[in-house]
Enzyme design. Structure first.
Site, PDB file in Angstrom:
ATOM      1  CG  HIS A 258      -2.281   1.050   1.095  1.00  0.00           C
ATOM      2  ND1 HIS A 258      -1.706   2.291   1.166  1.00  0.00           N
ATOM      3  CD2 HIS A 258      -3.314   0.882   0.743  1.00  0.00           C
ATOM      4  CE1 HIS A 258      -3.128   2.817   0.961  1.00  0.00           C
ATOM      5  NE2 HIS A 258      -3.971   1.930   0.795  1.00  0.00           N
ATOM      6  NE  ARG A 307      -4.926   0.430  -2.892  1.00  0.00           N
ATOM      7  CZ  ARG A 307      -5.546  -0.140  -1.967  1.00  0.00           C
ATOM      8  NH1 ARG A 307      -5.317  -1.486  -1.732  1.00  0.00           N
ATOM      9  NH2 ARG A 307      -6.533   0.355  -1.302  1.00  0.00           N
ATOM     10  CG  HIS A 368      -2.505  -3.325   1.842  1.00  0.00           C
ATOM     11  ND1 HIS A 368      -2.905  -2.919   2.970  1.00  0.00           N
ATOM     12  CD2 HIS A 368      -3.577  -2.976   0.902  1.00  0.00           C
ATOM     13  CE1 HIS A 368      -4.428  -2.704   2.982  1.00  0.00           C
ATOM     14  NE2 HIS A 368      -4.593  -2.776   1.705  1.00  0.00           N
ATOM     15  NE  ARG A 403      -6.309  -5.639  -2.658  1.00  0.00           N
ATOM     16  CZ  ARG A 403      -6.915  -4.792  -1.924  1.00  0.00           C
ATOM     17  NH1 ARG A 403      -8.210  -4.160  -2.125  1.00  0.00           N
ATOM     18  NH2 ARG A 403      -6.321  -3.764  -1.017  1.00  0.00           N
TER      19      ARG A 403
END
Length: 605
Positions: A258, A307, A368, A403
């Site tokens: 993250h 991200r 993350h 993701r």
């Protein structure tokens, strides 16, 4: 060997963790391991269809990863938004490795799944006048489609609603229990799990839950790194169990870091406070120490790029400036917006001496989310008949190499419902299909054949346990440092080879001690966790070494380009009975349906 009920005894694999034999046993139709959105949804849906369900969870029911989710749950709920647009954003974020069938399933079934979650009792933030759900935007999304609750406490609200529903339904739960290994019957089908309950009572110590279907919903593996947003219980137990059981895992090299985790200093370890992507979605800026917005010009969405791109942008700027962190500047929000929209983040920052209302927040990337995991088909079935997986522990093909923000809660919700439908349909009419493998993977389990029985106690076997040696509890910290230094945000052939060698030495030292002294680390929660972390770390490093390119959240400094010709494909890993890893790739980017796992193994890469 025969079980006291007269059924053939289920047995754990030869690679099972060292532990005493189960001293107690109970039976169910379905055992669900994990109590996040995926696990509790699967449990509720199975129970509603008449199945007897037991939920096993490592801490308390509400103590999994779901409760830590801040931003929200993504679904095409807003005016003008469509599943097709949600699909497009997901495919872009996944960097060429998403299974489009899985993504289409997610985005088309997602809106109704969220509405059913609301019916279950979850309360999302809504407009005071219209009652419409308020939606925000996060990285990689071109529209506002993130539903949130309590401002930035979405996971806590979802967890509250599902836990209350599970308790109201009277579903059997076993809390403070670490799952150990999968039990199989003589045909190789899942037949339950062994577990260790930390406490005293009718069910304590090592025991077993026997069931015709096992659902893994154990969450992530962030604790293999020194700094992570994951809670302390996220030690990769489900992936490790599946590997020891002979199941196939995929894409484990794609660990998402993250971009904006509260930086607490160079020595900070363990779970770190997350600063939700929704803060950037509401207009916060990433800046360096001079106040320069360095993400502008790097991507059309700037701070709201996917991200992996933002994490790389932060790391590059840190390298350029010789800095340990960057800053997230949201002072222009003002006190009222911080207090109403992000009260959890505001409190966390202030607890560490930082006031986002008056100063920028120091941030840096931290481990993350695992985009890969235990391979499943569109019904959550793995390569072991009767074993299912959903949520972060699974690899459904939705996330690809990275993701998309807030797709995780939705994935857990949608695929848990699909698993429950598959299990209960199997109980109703597929008893003869056990063990068969069709075009979409292993057949449904014949859960109707499982008859619930009373709690039983047997005397534990205190003899010498089988399996590989357990690692001492302090190995956990050594593994975390190895992985952070060798397989973190920045990787190279050199760093990964060094990590692989050091992980091998950790294992070899334990083997040498066993051979020399006839001893291994004492079985217990800390040694089981360390051993699970070591196995998962080995797989991640082996896959990261094999993938000689940069793609999504896998960033190879020595191979900085994305190579679609050679690497637009998936890496599949299985564990052999001798502990060797079989790492192989698919022939194309197509995400293959699970099939019966291979039995032969190759030497470790």
């Amino acid at each position: 060997m025969t079980h006291p009920t007269g059924r053939p005894e289920a047995v754990a694999p030869a690679t099972a963790l060292r532990a005493a034999a189960p001293g107690w046993a109970t039976e169910a139709d379905v055992v669900v391991v994990g109590s996040g959105v995926a696990g509790l949804t699967a449990a509720l849906r199975c129970a509603a269809a008449g199945a007897r369900v037991t939920v096993v969870t490592k801490a308390r029911l509400d103590d999994g990863s779901t409760r830590w989710a801040q931003g929200g749950i993504a679904a095409a709920l807003g005016e003008g938004d469509t599943p097709e647009q949600h699909l497009d954003d997901t495919l872009v974020a996944g960097a060429g490795l998403c299974d489009e069938r899985a993504v289409r399933t997610l985005v088309t079934e997602g809106p109704d799944a969220v509405r059913r979650l609301i019916t279950t009792g979850a309360r999302f933030d809504a407009d005071d006048d219209t009652g419409e759900i308020l939606l925000t935007r996060e990285g990689g999304h071109h529209r506002r489609r993130i539903a949130h609750a309590g401002g930035d406490a979405t996971g806590a609200e979802i967890s509250r609603a599902l836990v209350e529903a599970v308790r109201e339904a009277g579903i059997d739960t076993v809390e403070n229990a670490l799952v150990l290994d999968l039990l199989k019957d003589g045909s190789g089908r899942a037949a339950g799990v062994t577990l260790h309950v930390m406490g005293e009572g009718q069910r304590d110590g090592v025991g077993a839950v026997r069931a015709g279907a096992v659902v893994l919903a154990t969450g992530g593996m962030g604790q293999i790194f020194s700094a992570t947003t994951n809670p302390a219980v996220s030690t990769g137990d489900g992936v490790a169990l599946a590997l020891r059981a002979g199941a196939e895992v995929s894409d484990l090299e794609f660990v998402q870091f993250h971009p904006t985790v509260l930086w607490l200093g160079p020595e900070a370890e363990g779970q770190q406070p997350l600063v939700s992507e929704a803060v950037r979605g509401e207009g916060a800026h990433l800046v360096d120490a001079d106040g320069v917005r360095f993400m502008q010009g790097q991507h059309e969405l700037a701070e709201l790029a996917p991200r992996d791109i933002v994490a790389k942008g932060i790391m590059r700027r840190m390298q350029e400036r010789g800095a340990e962190h960057m800053y997230l500047d949201a002072r222009h929000f003002g006190a009222r917006m911080w207090e109403r929209r992000f009260p959890t983040i505001l409190a966390a920052c202030r607890a560490h001496g930082i006031d986002p209302v008056t100063e920028p927040i120091p941030v840096a990337p931290a481990a993350h989310y695992a985009s890969g995991g235990v391979r499943t088909d569109l019904h959550g079935r793995t390569t072991v008949p009767g074993l299912y997986a959903c949520g972060e522990v699974a690899c459904t093909g939705v996330h690809g190499a990275n993701r998309l923000a807030s797709n995780s809660l939705l994935e857990g919700l949608v695929f848990a419902e699909r698993i429950a439908e598959d299990i209960t349909a199997g109980a109703a009419g597929a008893a003869g299909a056990a063990g068969a493998a069709g075009a979409e993977g292993p057949a449904r389990p014949a859960t109707a054949a499982v008859r619930p029985g009373p709690h039983e106690r047997t005397e534990p076997d205190e003899g010498a346990p089988g399996g590989a040696p357990l690692l001492a509890s302090e190995a956990r910290y050594e593994i975390q440092h190895i992985m952070t230094n060798g397989a973190g945000v920045l990787r190279s052939a050199e760093s990964l080879a060094r990590a692989a060698d050091r992980l091998e030495r950790v294992h070899d030292e334990a083997v040498a001690q066993l051979r020399r002294d006839g001893k291994t680390a004492e079985p217990g929660v800390e040694t089981w966790e360390a051993t699970n972390l070591h196995l998962v770390a080995r797989v991640l490093v082996a896959a990261a070494l094999r993938r000689e390119e940069t793609r999504g959240c896998h960033w190879r400094e020595d191979r900085p380009a994305r190579d679609d010709a050679a690497w637009r494909r998936h890496l599949l890993v299985t564990l052999g009975p001798d502990g060797a890893l079989d790492v192989r790739s698919t022939d194309s980017e197509a995400f293959p349906p699970p099939t019966t796992p291979r039995t032969e193994t190759e030497s470790r890469p």
